[in-house]
Design a protein around this motif. Structure first.
Motif, PDB file in Angstrom:
ATOM      1  N   LEU A  21      56.980  94.244 104.877  1.00 52.43           N
ATOM      2  CA  LEU A  21      56.973  94.422 103.374  1.00 52.43           C
ATOM      3  C   LEU A  21      58.204  93.777 102.745  1.00 52.43           C
ATOM      4  O   LEU A  21      59.274  94.013 103.206  1.00 52.43           O
ATOM      5  N   CYS A  22      58.007  92.955 101.737  1.00 48.21           N
ATOM      6  CA  CYS A  22      59.104  92.141 101.204  1.00 48.21           C
ATOM      7  C   CYS A  22      60.240  92.997 100.676  1.00 48.21           C
ATOM      8  O   CYS A  22      60.011  94.005 100.063  1.00 48.21           O
ATOM      9  N   SER A  23      61.430  92.547 100.880  1.00 47.58           N
ATOM     10  CA  SER A  23      62.609  93.194 100.319  1.00 47.58           C
ATOM     11  C   SER A  23      63.676  92.139 100.111  1.00 47.58           C
ATOM     12  O   SER A  23      63.739  91.162 100.844  1.00 47.58           O
ATOM     13  N   ARG A  24      64.509  92.306  99.089  1.00 48.73           N
ATOM     14  CA  ARG A  24      65.568  91.360  98.826  1.00 48.73           C
ATOM     15  C   ARG A  24      66.609  91.392  99.943  1.00 48.73           C
ATOM     16  O   ARG A  24      66.883  92.427 100.527  1.00 48.73           O
ATOM     17  N   ASP A  25      67.202  90.244 100.201  1.00 49.92           N
ATOM     18  CA  ASP A  25      68.274  90.184 101.182  1.00 49.92           C
ATOM     19  C   ASP A  25      69.433  91.043 100.730  1.00 49.92           C
ATOM     20  O   ASP A  25      69.749  91.123  99.542  1.00 49.92           O
ATOM     21  N   GLN A  26      70.098  91.676 101.703  1.00 55.02           N
ATOM     22  CA  GLN A  26      71.200  92.582 101.411  1.00 55.02           C
ATOM     23  C   GLN A  26      72.539  91.922 101.721  1.00 55.02           C
ATOM     24  O   GLN A  26      72.612  91.019 102.556  1.00 55.02           O
ATOM     25  N   PRO A  27      73.618  92.351 101.072  1.00 53.68           N
ATOM     26  CA  PRO A  27      74.948  91.806 101.368  1.00 53.68           C
ATOM     27  C   PRO A  27      75.497  92.397 102.662  1.00 53.68           C
ATOM     28  O   PRO A  27      76.378  93.249 102.671  1.00 53.68           O
ATOM     29  N   TRP A  28      74.927  91.940 103.804  1.00 50.43           N
ATOM     30  CA  TRP A  28      75.259  92.554 105.080  1.00 50.43           C
ATOM     31  C   TRP A  28      76.738  92.414 105.417  1.00 50.43           C
ATOM     32  O   TRP A  28      77.274  93.178 106.216  1.00 50.43           O
ATOM     33  N   SER A  29      77.434  91.433 104.835  1.00 52.46           N
ATOM     34  CA  SER A  29      78.847  91.268 105.127  1.00 52.46           C
ATOM     35  C   SER A  29      79.673  92.444 104.642  1.00 52.46           C
ATOM     36  O   SER A  29      80.790  92.664 105.104  1.00 52.46           O
ATOM     37  N   ASN A  30      79.104  93.240 103.725  1.00 54.21           N
ATOM     38  CA  ASN A  30      79.806  94.401 103.196  1.00 54.21           C
ATOM     39  C   ASN A  30      79.472  95.670 103.956  1.00 54.21           C
ATOM     40  O   ASN A  30      79.936  96.750 103.598  1.00 54.21           O
ATOM     41  N   ASP A 117      56.251 109.628 103.835  1.00 54.73           N
ATOM     42  CA  ASP A 117      55.530 108.344 103.767  1.00 54.73           C
ATOM     43  C   ASP A 117      54.210 108.457 102.995  1.00 54.73           C
ATOM     44  O   ASP A 117      53.125 108.207 103.546  1.00 54.73           O
ATOM     45  N   PRO A 118      54.290 108.812 101.715  1.00 56.39           N
ATOM     46  CA  PRO A 118      53.042 109.053 100.977  1.00 56.39           C
ATOM     47  C   PRO A 118      52.287 107.764 100.661  1.00 56.39           C
ATOM     48  O   PRO A 118      52.868 106.760 100.253  1.00 56.39           O
ATOM     49  N   ILE A 119      51.003 107.806 100.874  1.00 53.56           N
ATOM     50  CA  ILE A 119      50.107 106.748 100.420  1.00 53.56           C
ATOM     51  C   ILE A 119      48.870 107.407  99.835  1.00 53.56           C
ATOM     52  O   ILE A 119      48.091 108.045 100.549  1.00 53.56           O
ATOM     53  N   PHE A 120      48.738 107.280  98.512  1.00 56.90           N
ATOM     54  CA  PHE A 120      47.601 107.867  97.802  1.00 56.90           C
ATOM     55  C   PHE A 120      46.478 106.852  97.599  1.00 56.90           C
ATOM     56  O   PHE A 120      45.361 107.218  97.240  1.00 56.90           O
ATOM     57  N   SER A 121      46.763 105.581  97.784  1.00 59.44           N
ATOM     58  CA  SER A 121      45.810 104.514  97.500  1.00 59.44           C
ATOM     59  C   SER A 121      44.645 104.515  98.484  1.00 59.44           C
ATOM     60  O   SER A 121      44.722 105.083  99.578  1.00 59.44           O
ATOM     61  N   ASP A 122      43.559 103.842  98.083  1.00 56.95           N
ATOM     62  CA  ASP A 122      42.377 103.759  98.921  1.00 56.95           C
ATOM     63  C   ASP A 122      42.586 102.816 100.097  1.00 56.95           C
ATOM     64  O   ASP A 122      41.946 102.967 101.136  1.00 56.95           O
ATOM     65  N   ARG A 123      43.486 101.833  99.929  1.00 59.07           N
ATOM     66  CA  ARG A 123      43.763 100.874 100.997  1.00 59.07           C
ATOM     67  C   ARG A 123      45.264 100.794 101.243  1.00 59.07           C
ATOM     68  O   ARG A 123      46.062 100.895 100.306  1.00 59.07           O
ATOM     69  N   CYS A 124      45.648 100.577 102.511  1.00 62.32           N
ATOM     70  CA  CYS A 124      47.054 100.305 102.817  1.00 62.32           C
ATOM     71  C   CYS A 124      47.207  98.789 102.862  1.00 62.32           C
ATOM     72  O   CYS A 124      47.127  98.157 103.910  1.00 62.32           O
ATOM     73  N   SER A 125      47.432  98.227 101.698  1.00 66.61           N
ATOM     74  CA  SER A 125      47.353  96.784 101.517  1.00 66.61           C
ATOM     75  C   SER A 125      48.099  96.413 100.241  1.00 66.61           C
ATOM     76  O   SER A 125      48.276  97.260  99.350  1.00 66.61           O
ATOM     77  N   PRO A 126      48.524  95.160 100.102  1.00 71.35           N
ATOM     78  CA  PRO A 126      49.163  94.754  98.847  1.00 71.35           C
ATOM     79  C   PRO A 126      48.185  94.685  97.683  1.00 71.35           C
ATOM     80  O   PRO A 126      48.605  94.636  96.522  1.00 71.35           O
ATOM     81  N   SER A 154      60.064 106.212 106.024  1.00 72.06           N
ATOM     82  CA  SER A 154      60.542 105.815 107.344  1.00 72.06           C
ATOM     83  C   SER A 154      60.758 104.313 107.473  1.00 72.06           C
ATOM     84  O   SER A 154      61.651 103.878 108.206  1.00 72.06           O
ATOM     85  N   HIS A 155      59.954 103.516 106.787  1.00 69.78           N
ATOM     86  CA  HIS A 155      60.098 102.065 106.822  1.00 69.78           C
ATOM     87  C   HIS A 155      59.128 101.480 105.802  1.00 69.78           C
ATOM     88  O   HIS A 155      58.410 102.223 105.124  1.00 69.78           O
ATOM     89  N   ASN A 156      59.082 100.170 105.732  1.00 66.86           N
ATOM     90  CA  ASN A 156      58.386  99.569 104.593  1.00 66.86           C
ATOM     91  C   ASN A 156      57.067  98.888 104.913  1.00 66.86           C
ATOM     92  O   ASN A 156      56.621  98.028 104.154  1.00 66.86           O
ATOM     93  N   HIS A 157      56.391  99.247 105.976  1.00 66.96           N
ATOM     94  CA  HIS A 157      55.053  98.715 106.209  1.00 66.96           C
ATOM     95  C   HIS A 157      54.066  99.346 105.224  1.00 66.96           C
ATOM     96  O   HIS A 157      54.260 100.479 104.765  1.00 66.96           O
ATOM     97  N   TYR A 158      52.983  98.625 104.940  1.00 65.32           N
ATOM     98  CA  TYR A 158      52.076  99.041 103.873  1.00 65.32           C
ATOM     99  C   TYR A 158      51.432 100.405 104.106  1.00 65.32           C
ATOM    100  O   TYR A 158      51.036 101.074 103.138  1.00 65.32           O
ATOM    101  N   GLY A 219      59.222  94.644 107.600  1.00 64.05           N
ATOM    102  CA  GLY A 219      58.867  93.341 107.054  1.00 64.05           C
ATOM    103  C   GLY A 219      57.487  93.342 106.442  1.00 64.05           C
ATOM    104  O   GLY A 219      56.682  94.241 106.662  1.00 64.05           O
ATOM    105  N   HIS A 220      57.211  92.285 105.682  1.00 64.17           N
ATOM    106  CA  HIS A 220      55.940  92.177 104.983  1.00 64.17           C
ATOM    107  C   HIS A 220      55.304  90.805 105.158  1.00 64.17           C
ATOM    108  O   HIS A 220      54.092  90.690 105.260  1.00 64.17           O
ATOM    109  N   GLY A 221      56.101  89.773 105.187  1.00 67.54           N
ATOM    110  CA  GLY A 221      55.573  88.419 105.300  1.00 67.54           C
ATOM    111  C   GLY A 221      55.857  87.833 106.669  1.00 67.54           C
ATOM    112  O   GLY A 221      56.185  88.528 107.627  1.00 67.54           O
TER     113      GLY A 221
END
Length: 361
Positions: A21-30, A117-126, A154-158, A219-221
């Motif tokens: 699942l997409c996420s912006r890059d983080q400032p890992w150096s910090n 990890d709530p998912i109320f949608s009919d599909r686990c999909s974008p 717990s994590h960012n999978h759909y 991850g997402h992509g």
């Protein structure tokens, strides 16, 4: 020549997103570098991260066994019962739990209502026009849910982080998320978010909530794996200890979790999404491995999750629950030590008030 049904062609890329699942890059150096940190994100600590790419995924999707569940055949095949929300608020000496499907639990722990990890949608999909669809319906209207105090991600999978559900719940509950995910929530306007690394603790109105390790990935992509962290969660009150595994393979740090925070009155551990093993191992546990996790973390009772809701893998839909009970018998464990629910089922579990006085530094 291989012939493909429309279902495979239309959802193969979207299904692949279940594991990313997409996420912006983080400032890992910090951020302080730890064994599970890397220069670009995060890594597992006991295995070489599997490099299953699109080629392996395509191999799996185009060589499915005949026994793999088919939506038309399993749709509505598992029982669904009406949740008993009247039990919430009735007794703070009990843990009240409703399984809403897959990895979504509605818990009451010492007066606080928590969703996992709530998912109320009919599909686990974008998107909601394609992708893995519920074959077991959500057991209630979301408007019937009691007010939610906190949500554990717990994590960012759909199938664990659903955008529509996040927006529906909004800023009212506190969102507790693994390191790196906060900016994704903020991009949606969700700001009531606490981001934790493994072994970080957060005091939440009488509860201590700790991010604990798991063996998985994010991850997402195709190019953003391991950019955000994955974790399990320990929730500890004055009388109650609960542990939520999220999604994980089996590894030795479960024993460390048990030594530091256990014993737990109740745990939720995945029992499904394990076939084919050449693809799913070591990121998903089998029912037998789930029992090993139950023992390692020192759980008095456990609930099986991550099954019975979406067709994600090849095992028959009822197999995880059946194998769980058979394996308990084979290991000479009581059947009530590790149970599976019907969708929508509400149960209450007794707490052991001595558990909160052990092993916590």
């Amino acid at each position: 020549m291989v012939k493909f049904k429309f279902g495979v062609l239309s959802v193969v890329l979207l299904s692949f997103g279940i594991f990313h699942l997409c996420s912006r890059d983080q400032p890992w150096s910090n951020i302080e570098m730890k064994p599970h940190h890397s220069k670009s994100g995060f890594t597992n600590v006991e295995i070489t991260n599997p490099q299953h790419g699109f080629k392996d995924f395509w191999k799996w999707q185009t060589n499915k066994p005949d026994s793999r569940p088919k939506f038309k055949e399993v749709n509505g095949s598992l029982p669904v019962v009406m949740p008993d929300f009247e039990k919430y608020g009735s007794n703070e000496n009990l843990i009240t739990v409703t399984w809403l499907g897959h990895s979504t639990l509605l818990l009451e722990i010492e007066g606080k209502i928590i969703l996992t990890d709530p998912i109320f949608s009919d599909r686990c999909s974008p998107v909601q026009w394609a992708g893995p669809k519920r074959y077991t319906k959500f057991p209630t209207s979301t408007g019937n849910l009691p007010p939610i105090d906190a949500v554990l991600i717990s994590h960012n999978h759909y199938d664990h982080l659903d955008k529509s559900t996040v927006l529906e719940l909004g800023n009212t509950p506190l969102w507790l998320v693994p390191l790196g995910l906060k900016t994704w929530f903020e991009s949606l306007g969700i700001t009531h978010v606490v981001e934790l690394d493994w072994w970080d603790e957060y005091d939440f109105d009488g509860l201590t909530i700790a991010s604990t390790p798991s063996q998985h990935f994010s991850g997402h992509g195709l190019f953003d794996r391991f950019k955000t962290l994955w974790c399990s969660w320990a929730v500890m009150g004055q009388k109650t200890r609960f542990w939520y595994a999220g999604d994980t393979g089996y590894f030795s740090q479960f024993k460390t979790i048990g030594e530091k925070y256990g014993p737990f009155d109740l745990s939720a551990i995945p029992i499904g999404a394990y076939e084919p093993r050449w693809f799913m191992n070591p990121m998903h546990v089998t029912p037998e491995q789930a029992i090993f996790v139950h023992q390692d973390i020192q759980s008095m009772q456990s609930i099986g999750i991550h099954w019975g809701t979406f067709i994600l893998t090849d095992e028959p839909v009822s197999e995880p629950s059946l194998l769980l009970q058979q394996t308990l018998h084979n290991h000479h464990l009581a059947p009530e030590a590790f149970v599976s629910f019907q969708h929508g089922e509400t149960r209450q579990f007794q707490t052991d008030t001595t558990s909160s006085n052990q092993n916590n530094d």
